[in-house]
Design an enzyme around this catalytic site. Structure first.
Site, PDB file in Angstrom:
ATOM      1  N   ASP A 136       0.854  -1.181   0.000  1.00 43.63           N
ATOM      2  CA  ASP A 136       0.000   0.000   0.000  1.00 43.63           C
ATOM      3  C   ASP A 136       0.895   1.237   0.000  1.00 43.63           C
ATOM      4  O   ASP A 136       2.123   1.113  -0.029  1.00 43.63           O
ATOM      5  CB  ASP A 136      -0.928   0.002   1.232  1.00 43.63           C
ATOM      6  CG  ASP A 136      -0.183   0.215   2.544  1.00 43.63           C
ATOM      7  OD1 ASP A 136       1.056   0.284   2.541  1.00 43.63           O
ATOM      8  OD2 ASP A 136      -0.858   0.325   3.583  1.00 43.63           O
ATOM      9  N   ASP A 154       1.354   4.738   2.360  1.00 42.33           N
ATOM     10  CA  ASP A 154       0.913   5.360   3.610  1.00 42.33           C
ATOM     11  C   ASP A 154       1.228   6.849   3.584  1.00 42.33           C
ATOM     12  O   ASP A 154       2.341   7.245   3.251  1.00 42.33           O
ATOM     13  CB  ASP A 154       1.635   4.716   4.798  1.00 42.33           C
ATOM     14  CG  ASP A 154       1.477   3.202   4.806  1.00 42.33           C
ATOM     15  OD1 ASP A 154       0.400   2.732   5.204  1.00 42.33           O
ATOM     16  OD2 ASP A 154       2.416   2.493   4.372  1.00 42.33           O
ATOM     17  N   ASP A 168      -3.335   4.391   2.685  1.00 45.56           N
ATOM     18  CA  ASP A 168      -3.704   4.756   4.059  1.00 45.56           C
ATOM     19  C   ASP A 168      -3.473   6.245   4.236  1.00 45.56           C
ATOM     20  O   ASP A 168      -2.372   6.731   4.003  1.00 45.56           O
ATOM     21  CB  ASP A 168      -2.846   4.001   5.090  1.00 45.56           C
ATOM     22  CG  ASP A 168      -3.227   2.542   5.216  1.00 45.56           C
ATOM     23  OD1 ASP A 168      -4.349   2.177   4.794  1.00 45.56           O
ATOM     24  OD2 ASP A 168      -2.410   1.761   5.740  1.00 45.56           O
TER      25      ASP A 168
HETATM   26  N1  CTP Z   1       0.734   1.319  11.631  1.00 51.31           N
HETATM   27  C1  CTP Z   1       0.264   1.889  12.779  1.00 51.31           C
HETATM   28  N2  CTP Z   1      -1.069   1.818  13.080  1.00 51.31           N
HETATM   29  C2  CTP Z   1      -1.936   1.214  12.245  1.00 51.31           C
HETATM   30  C3  CTP Z   1      -1.468   0.627  11.046  1.00 51.31           C
HETATM   31  C4  CTP Z   1      -0.099   0.695  10.763  1.00 51.31           C
HETATM   32  O1  CTP Z   1       1.040   2.439  13.544  1.00 51.31           O
HETATM   33  N3  CTP Z   1      -3.223   1.171  12.546  1.00 51.31           N
HETATM   34  C5  CTP Z   1       2.173   1.387  11.341  1.00 51.31           C
HETATM   35  C6  CTP Z   1       2.757  -0.004  11.228  1.00 51.31           C
HETATM   36  O2  CTP Z   1       3.239  -0.418  12.472  1.00 51.31           O
HETATM   37  C7  CTP Z   1       3.866   0.196  10.238  1.00 51.31           C
HETATM   38  C8  CTP Z   1       3.453   1.427   9.430  1.00 51.31           C
HETATM   39  O3  CTP Z   1       2.357   1.994  10.117  1.00 51.31           O
HETATM   40  O4  CTP Z   1       5.044   0.458  10.929  1.00 51.31           O
HETATM   41  C9  CTP Z   1       3.098   1.092   8.025  1.00 51.31           C
HETATM   42  O5  CTP Z   1       2.208  -0.006   7.996  1.00 51.31           O
HETATM   43  P1  CTP Z   1       2.031  -0.950   6.734  1.00 51.31           P
HETATM   44  O6  CTP Z   1       1.549  -0.160   5.581  1.00 51.31           O
HETATM   45  O7  CTP Z   1       1.184  -2.094   7.155  1.00 51.31           O
HETATM   46  O8  CTP Z   1       3.492  -1.556   6.496  1.00 51.31           O
HETATM   47  P2  CTP Z   1       4.704  -1.097   5.615  1.00 51.31           P
HETATM   48  O9  CTP Z   1       5.880  -1.139   6.503  1.00 51.31           O
HETATM   49  O10 CTP Z   1       4.417   0.181   4.923  1.00 51.31           O
HETATM   50  O11 CTP Z   1       4.874  -2.277   4.583  1.00 51.31           O
HETATM   51  P3  CTP Z   1       4.071  -2.502   3.195  1.00 51.31           P
HETATM   52  O12 CTP Z   1       5.048  -2.209   2.122  1.00 51.31           O
HETATM   53  O13 CTP Z   1       3.684  -3.940   3.234  1.00 51.31           O
HETATM   54  O14 CTP Z   1       2.899  -1.605   3.172  1.00 51.31           O
HETATM   55 MN    MN Z   2       2.619   0.443   3.843  1.00 51.21          MN
HETATM   56 MN    MN Z   3      -0.459   0.804   5.564  1.00 50.19          MN
END
Ligand code: CTP
Ligand code: MN
Ligand code: MN
Ligand code: MN
Length: 368
Positions: A205, A207, A292
């Protein structure tokens, strides 16, 4: 054999926030196996064993050399018996029979498929598995199931969503989000967080953290346009509340787990956009992308940035370190000093590390 004179195993911290972990992983063979084991324990809701393998994976990701003998892990933290058994077998046999068994396990395979759908977690997977469902085809065929709005979107855009988001797509979406936000809030700060901020070239995704400098908070922003699917969660943050002590606590920011419709560059053009290419009506000329969006008050921005940059393991260890080594409580909103009974303000990530008595770790060194 790589010579690493400055490396002393017994000096490696058990906390990943005291280590610098880049994306350069010399021990993928081991960490892939650990991550399968951890995920299987997560599916079984065995948090202790799950964290044991995630911590071990994180230590091996940090090692500046590949492990080739048991002697290489001597003195390292987080190397319990279960972990050592897996390492030993991989050294001797080239692979782990336990990890292999898990990846062929019926329950694991079903949970893996189910949780690959946006909106489906361990709880829903458990329910479907107990109903006798094993594959996504069976789930889709079962008309008695009541899917949430999020899960319906997850199935509708499934193929797009399981394909990784590229850096180019992240940059394109970033421009679109920045432009859109700025038409509503000209001074707003929009920052990419998550894996892309840590230097990853792909992600599941994208963020974003959005904040508006100054006293005014805009809780209308997310209610305006642009999204294919959007589940807006209103802010539940209460001023002066103590930070949460949970290991993987959800924060209380207003946020949105969205799916964005990104038009692909046309033939002979390489600009992405969110407006349609009219001459290509027959072919699908867009891709659904998970985004996100997190809105934070300006004074909490540094804490939100640190929390949302991750990695998840890095964040867990920061909070564990704060609790056990500093008698402080850290979450995505604030840092509370329990001895002094005060909230510690921070305008940058550097200041948070300083409050915690930690050396600064750059985002690309947080790939724990
Ligand atoms: N996070 C958070 N609270 C949430 C969701 C996520 O603090 N409700 C934090 C997670 O702990 C993570 C960061 O936001 O450290 C990003 O989350 P995520 O998108 O799931 O992971 P990524 O590290 O960006 O990996 P990916 O490439 O799979 O998206
Ligand atoms: Mn992510
Ligand atoms: Mn995310
Ligand atoms: Mn993820």
């Amino acid at each position: 054999e790589p010579e690493v004179p400055s490396f002393i195993a017994s000096k490696v911290s058990q906390y990943s926030c005291q280590r610098k972990t880049t994306l350069n992983n010399y021990n993928k063979k081991f960490t892939d196996a650990f991550e399968i084991m951890a995920e299987n324990y997560e599916f079984k809701e065995n948090e202790i064993f799950c964290l044991e393998f995630l911590r071990a994976a994180s230590v091996l990701k940090f090692l500046p050399f590949p492990v080739t003998r048991m002697k290489d892990i001597q003195g390292l933290p987080c190397m319990g018996d279960r972990v050592r058994d897996v390492i030993e077998e991989i050294i001797e046999e080239g692979e782990s029979s336990r990890a292999k068994e898990v990846s062929n396990d019926e329950r694991y395979k079903s949970f893996k498929q189910f949780t690959s759908v946006f909106g489906v977690g361990v709880k829903t997977s458990e329910k479907w598995y107990r109903m006798g469902l094993r594959t996504l085809e069976e789930v889709k065929a079962d008309k008695t199931l009541k899917l949430s709005k999020m899960q319906k979107a997850g199935f509708l855009y499934y193929e797009d969503l399981i394909s990784c988001v590229s850096k180019a797509e992240a940059d394109a979406v970033s421009l679109i989000v920045k432009n859109t936000v700025c038409t509503f809030l000209p001074d707003a700060l929009v920052t990419i967080t998550g894996g892309f901020r840590r230097g990853k070239s792909t992600g599941h995704d994208i963020d974003f953290l959005i904040t508006n400098p100054g006293p005014e908070e805009d809780d209308e922003l997310l209610h305006k346009g642009l999204l294919l699917y959007c589940d807006i969660i209103e802010s539940t943050f209460v001023k002066e509340q103590l930070p949460s002590r949970k290991v993987d606590a959800m924060d209380n920011f207003q946020k949105c787990f969205a799916i964005l419709k990104l038009y692909q560059p046309r033939v002979n053009s390489n600009s992405y956009s969110t407006s349609k290419n009219f001459d290509m009506a027959e072919v699908k000329d867009w891709k659904a992308i998970r985004v996100d969006l997190v809105i934070t008050p300006f004074e909490q921005y540094a804490y939100a940035l640190l929390g949302w940059t991750g990695s998840r393991q890095f964040g867990r260890d920061l909070r564990r370190y704060a609790t056990h080594e500093k008698k402080m409580i850290l979450d995505n909103h604030a840092l509370y000093d329990r001895r002094e009974r005060i909230f510690l303000k921070a305008g940058s990530e550097e200041e948070i590390f300083t409050h915690l008595g930690l050396d600064y770790v750059e985002p690309w060194e947080r790939n724990a």
